[in-house]
Design an enzyme around this catalytic site. Structure first.
Site, PDB file in Angstrom:
ATOM      1  N   LYS A   1      63.869  51.104  62.134  1.00 35.36           N
ATOM      2  CA  LYS A   1      63.155  51.599  63.460  1.00 35.36           C
ATOM      3  C   LYS A   1      64.057  51.211  64.085  1.00 35.36           C
ATOM      4  CE  LYS A   1      62.005  47.785  66.552  1.00 35.36           C
ATOM      5  NZ  LYS A   1      62.675  48.607  67.873  1.00 35.36           N
TER       6      LYS A   1
ATOM      7  N   GLU B   1      71.721  39.985  60.257  1.00 36.87           N
ATOM      8  CA  GLU B   1      73.123  40.504  60.913  1.00 36.87           C
ATOM      9  C   GLU B   1      73.197  39.288  61.720  1.00 36.87           C
ATOM     10  OE1 GLU B   1      75.941  41.042  58.764  1.00 36.87           O
ATOM     11  OE2 GLU B   1      74.592  40.754  56.890  1.00 36.87           O
TER      12      GLU B   1
ATOM     13  N   CYS C   1      78.857  41.784  68.294  1.00 41.54           N
ATOM     14  CA  CYS C   1      78.700  40.826  68.166  1.00 41.54           C
ATOM     15  C   CYS C   1      79.967  40.280  67.615  1.00 41.54           C
ATOM     16  CB  CYS C   1      77.967  41.210  66.179  1.00 41.54           C
ATOM     17  SG  CYS C   1      78.924  41.994  65.148  1.00 41.54           S
TER      18      CYS C   1
ATOM     19  N   GLU D   1      75.817  32.464  72.146  1.00 38.25           N
ATOM     20  CA  GLU D   1      76.726  33.847  72.891  1.00 38.25           C
ATOM     21  C   GLU D   1      75.937  35.291  74.210  1.00 38.25           C
ATOM     22  OE1 GLU D   1      74.519  37.505  70.147  1.00 38.25           O
ATOM     23  OE2 GLU D   1      76.442  38.044  70.127  1.00 38.25           O
TER      24      GLU D   1
HETATM   25  P1  NAD Z   1      67.652  42.061  69.146  1.00 41.48           P
HETATM   26  O1  NAD Z   1      67.064  40.924  68.521  1.00 41.48           O
HETATM   27  O2  NAD Z   1      66.733  42.313  70.840  1.00 41.48           O
HETATM   28  O3  NAD Z   1      66.996  43.018  68.444  1.00 41.48           O
HETATM   29  C1  NAD Z   1      67.050  43.987  67.529  1.00 41.48           C
HETATM   30  C2  NAD Z   1      66.108  45.142  67.287  1.00 41.48           C
HETATM   31  O4  NAD Z   1      64.855  43.692  66.339  1.00 41.48           O
HETATM   32  C3  NAD Z   1      65.994  45.464  68.238  1.00 41.48           C
HETATM   33  O5  NAD Z   1      64.846  47.223  67.391  1.00 41.48           O
HETATM   34  C4  NAD Z   1      64.118  45.052  68.227  1.00 41.48           C
HETATM   35  O6  NAD Z   1      62.618  46.277  68.420  1.00 41.48           O
HETATM   36  C5  NAD Z   1      63.597  44.776  67.210  1.00 41.48           C
HETATM   37  N1  NAD Z   1      62.769  43.438  67.659  1.00 41.48           N
HETATM   38  C6  NAD Z   1      63.011  42.168  68.545  1.00 41.48           C
HETATM   39  N2  NAD Z   1      61.741  41.358  67.761  1.00 41.48           N
HETATM   40  C7  NAD Z   1      61.134  41.227  66.717  1.00 41.48           C
HETATM   41  C8  NAD Z   1      61.125  41.110  66.476  1.00 41.48           C
HETATM   42  N3  NAD Z   1      59.691  40.033  66.460  1.00 41.48           N
HETATM   43  N4  NAD Z   1      59.943  41.566  64.893  1.00 41.48           N
HETATM   44  C9  NAD Z   1      60.835  42.523  64.469  1.00 41.48           C
HETATM   45  N5  NAD Z   1      61.490  43.507  64.513  1.00 41.48           N
HETATM   46  C10 NAD Z   1      62.197  43.073  66.332  1.00 41.48           C
HETATM   47  O7  NAD Z   1      68.868  42.244  69.226  1.00 41.48           O
HETATM   48  P2  NAD Z   1      69.586  43.605  70.050  1.00 41.48           P
HETATM   49  O8  NAD Z   1      69.419  42.278  71.416  1.00 41.48           O
HETATM   50  O9  NAD Z   1      69.745  44.473  70.249  1.00 41.48           O
HETATM   51  O10 NAD Z   1      70.951  43.193  70.102  1.00 41.48           O
HETATM   52  C11 NAD Z   1      71.788  42.347  70.251  1.00 41.48           C
HETATM   53  C12 NAD Z   1      72.476  40.904  69.145  1.00 41.48           C
HETATM   54  O11 NAD Z   1      72.684  41.309  67.621  1.00 41.48           O
HETATM   55  C13 NAD Z   1      73.842  39.889  69.060  1.00 41.48           C
HETATM   56  O12 NAD Z   1      72.800  38.894  69.557  1.00 41.48           O
HETATM   57  C14 NAD Z   1      74.269  40.522  68.545  1.00 41.48           C
HETATM   58  O13 NAD Z   1      75.563  39.606  67.566  1.00 41.48           O
HETATM   59  C15 NAD Z   1      73.673  41.174  67.648  1.00 41.48           C
HETATM   60  N6  NAD Z   1      74.378  41.724  66.239  1.00 41.48           N
HETATM   61  C16 NAD Z   1      74.830  41.572  64.887  1.00 41.48           C
HETATM   62  C17 NAD Z   1      75.595  42.198  63.909  1.00 41.48           C
HETATM   63  C18 NAD Z   1      76.302  41.684  63.054  1.00 41.48           C
HETATM   64  O14 NAD Z   1      76.833  41.965  62.095  1.00 41.48           O
HETATM   65  N7  NAD Z   1      75.961  40.415  62.623  1.00 41.48           N
HETATM   66  C19 NAD Z   1      76.341  43.652  64.868  1.00 41.48           C
HETATM   67  C20 NAD Z   1      75.359  44.011  66.034  1.00 41.48           C
HETATM   68  C21 NAD Z   1      74.730  43.021  66.817  1.00 41.48           C
END
Ligand code: NAD
Length: 488
Positions: free
Chosen positions: A181, A256, A290, A391
């Site tokens: 997804k 992650e 991130c 963050e």
């Molecule tokens: P998000 O958590 O809002 O969404 C990430 C994914 O999860 C999306 O595909 C979203 O549709 C899905 N999602 C949302 N709610 C869900 C649920 N209840 N059940 C299952 N899936 C769900 O994050 P974002 O805003 O897309 O991305 C930004 C975040 O990602 C930041 O916090 C960043 O630090 C983190 N990030 C971490 C890394 C790492 O390697 N640690 C790398 C890139 C981004």
């Protein structure tokens, strides 16, 4: 915002080798953050779509169409995918910039990393593995590795292609089948990747993609008993929800998550060099990284000099649409995210921090319909402030002051996060002392930011569980089986 839906790219889901729309549902508009225009339409998948994708992946796994072929054969598929990513590199990079907003050079770098990641796992899966144990003369004991089964892969919007590849490449190499997804905010290059996977002939059902919201299709994947593993990259709040939901079916979970990474600068360093790394550490990807160096900790003896030079550097950053030559920093990814980042800037001012530079949305020179924010620098902060602890995920940095090594270590470790950390000093022993004390999974000495497919990526504390990339990233997608043979 103009709405050019008639010319928009018509995206689809990919389930059991078929491309399909979400029946009877409005699509989700995908917006170019540089101009606010709709450039693609995404199917808003349902729980039923997620279940179909899981059933296809389960069936393909159990039939052994992927897990039972040799590592050599799977490796050849991965190499073909890498070749195709390179063949379509230009198109992929252009689409990545339209989708996410990042500067063209960043998109191109992501595309070549994506191809390299497939090549890395194509090689690694053929390397010797397993162990044998000499436990007794009567028994020969050994360990073999097996694929986990059906893997749910859920990724964010900040590196739409690369985050997908960090999961899909090792999951496929290990012999798993996939329900993938992408983020509903940036689904365009992930779809191109799935088209490539189809083009090289990966059997139907091995890779499935469902699109839509996290709350609906993401959650359905995490809940489902036929999904054996969840590999998630995204926000810490979502990660906590996923971990709790996955507990009901005791899935393997790798997370992650977010970060608030410190970049520690000692007085014995070259000012121009540390300022350059500091700027790159926070403003690369418009701070939507991130591992961004969102807290710069500077020794008090050089603090004023550092801040002055840093602000001068921030002023020179060319902000604009990622596809314009010479642009170094693109827009934020969405209107919603723009509001979140501007909200944090207001919080910083209310908390009493000094806004040393920036802080505004940019609405001049043709940027008025995009989500552009100035590089923003806060000084005079205290450790308890929200802008120091939380963050922000935008081009907003706090520059903190320390006097001793001990104080730097305490401040650096003083958040709930533990993703990355950097230290700059010419004292080699001190560099190692400080890095060994960092509660962080990714660390740098006298550099900030580089990452490699060969090395593990992931965090301590609330930055996550498990690792992507490297041999550790393959381990996540494998079960370990003990076999004991009676020699009598
Ligand atoms: P998000 O958590 O809002 O969404 C990430 C994914 O999860 C999306 O595909 C979203 O549709 C899905 N999602 C949302 N709610 C869900 C649920 N209840 N059940 C299952 N899936 C769900 O994050 P974002 O805003 O897309 O991305 C930004 C975040 O990602 C930041 O916090 C960043 O630090 C983190 N990030 C971490 C890394 C790492 O390697 N640690 C790398 C890139 C981004």
């Amino acid at each position: 915002m103009s709405n050019s839906t008639t010319t928009a790219i018509d995206l689809k889901m990919y389930i059991n080798g078929e491309w399909k729309a979400a029946e009877g549902r409005p699509t989700i508009p995908v917006i170019n953050p540089a101009n606010g225009e709709v450039f693609a339409q995404l199917p808003q998948g349902t729980v039923a779509d997620a279940k179909d994708a899981i059933a296809a992946a389960r069936q393909a796994f159990d039939a052994g169409v992927w897990s039972d072929i040799s590592a050599q054969e799977r490796s050849e598929y991965l190499l073909k995918i890498a070749d195709k990513i390179e063949e379509y590199a230009e198109e992929l990079a252009v689409l990545e910039t339209m989708d996410n907003g990042k500067a063209a050079g960043e998109s191109s770098a992501d595309v070549s990393d994506a191809a390299a990641c497939f090549r890395y796992y194509a090689g690694l899966i053929k390397a010797p593995d397993g162990q044998t144990y000499h436990v007794s003369t009567d028994i020969q004991a050994m360990v073999v590795r097996e694929p986990v089964g059906v893997c749910g892969l859920i990724v964010p919007w900040n590196f739409p292609l690369l985050m997908s590849v960090w999961k899909i490449a090792p999951a496929l190499a290990a012999g798993n089948t996939i329900v993938f997804k992408p983020s509903e905010v940036t689904p365009v290059t992930p779809q191109k990747l799935i088209e490539i996977i189809e083009e090289v002939g990966v059997p139907a059902g091995v890779v499935n993609m469902v699109t839509g919201t996290g709350a609906e299709v993401g959650n359905a994947i995490v809940e489902h008993a036929d999904v054996d593993l969840i590999s998630f990259t995204g926000g810490t709040k979502t990660g906590k929800h996923i971990m709790k939901t996955a507990a009901d079916t005791i899935k393997k979970v790798s997370l992650e998550l977010g970060g608030k990474s410190p970049n520690i600068i000692f007085e014995d360093t070259d000012l121009d060099t540390v300022v350059e790394y500091g700027l790159g550490g926070i403003f690369y990807g418009t701070g939507q990284v991130c591992s961004a160096g969102s807290r710069i900790l500077v020794q008090d003896t050089i603090y004023d000099q550092y801040v002055e030079a840093f602000v001068e550097g921030a002023k020179k950053i060319k902000v604009g649409p990622g596809n314009v030559e010479g642009v170094e920093m693109g827009p934020l990814v969405s209107q919603q995210h723009l509001e979140k980042v501007l909200g944090y800037i207001e919080i910083g001012k209310e908390e009493g921090a000094t806004l040393a530079y920036g802080g505004n949305r940019i609405k001049t020179d043709g940027l008025e319909n995009g989500y552009f924010v100035e590089p923003t620098v806060f000084t005079n902060v205290t450790p308890d402030m929200r802008i120091v602890q939380e963050e922000i995920f935008g081009p907003v940095v706090v520059i903190q002051k320390f006097s001793t090594e001990e104080e730097a270590i305490a401040l650096a470790n003083g958040t709930v996060y533990g993703l990355a950390a950097g230290v700059f000093t010419t004292d080699g022993a001190r560099a190692m002392r400080v890095i060994r004390k960092m509660k962080a999974g990714i660390t740098w000495i006298n550099t900030f930011g580089p990452t490699f497919n060969e090395a593990p990526w992931g965090g301590y504390k609330q930055s996550g569980v498990g690792r992507n990339l490297g041999t550790f990233g393959l381990d996540e997608f494998q079960e370990v089986k003990q076999i004991n043979i009676n020699l009598q």
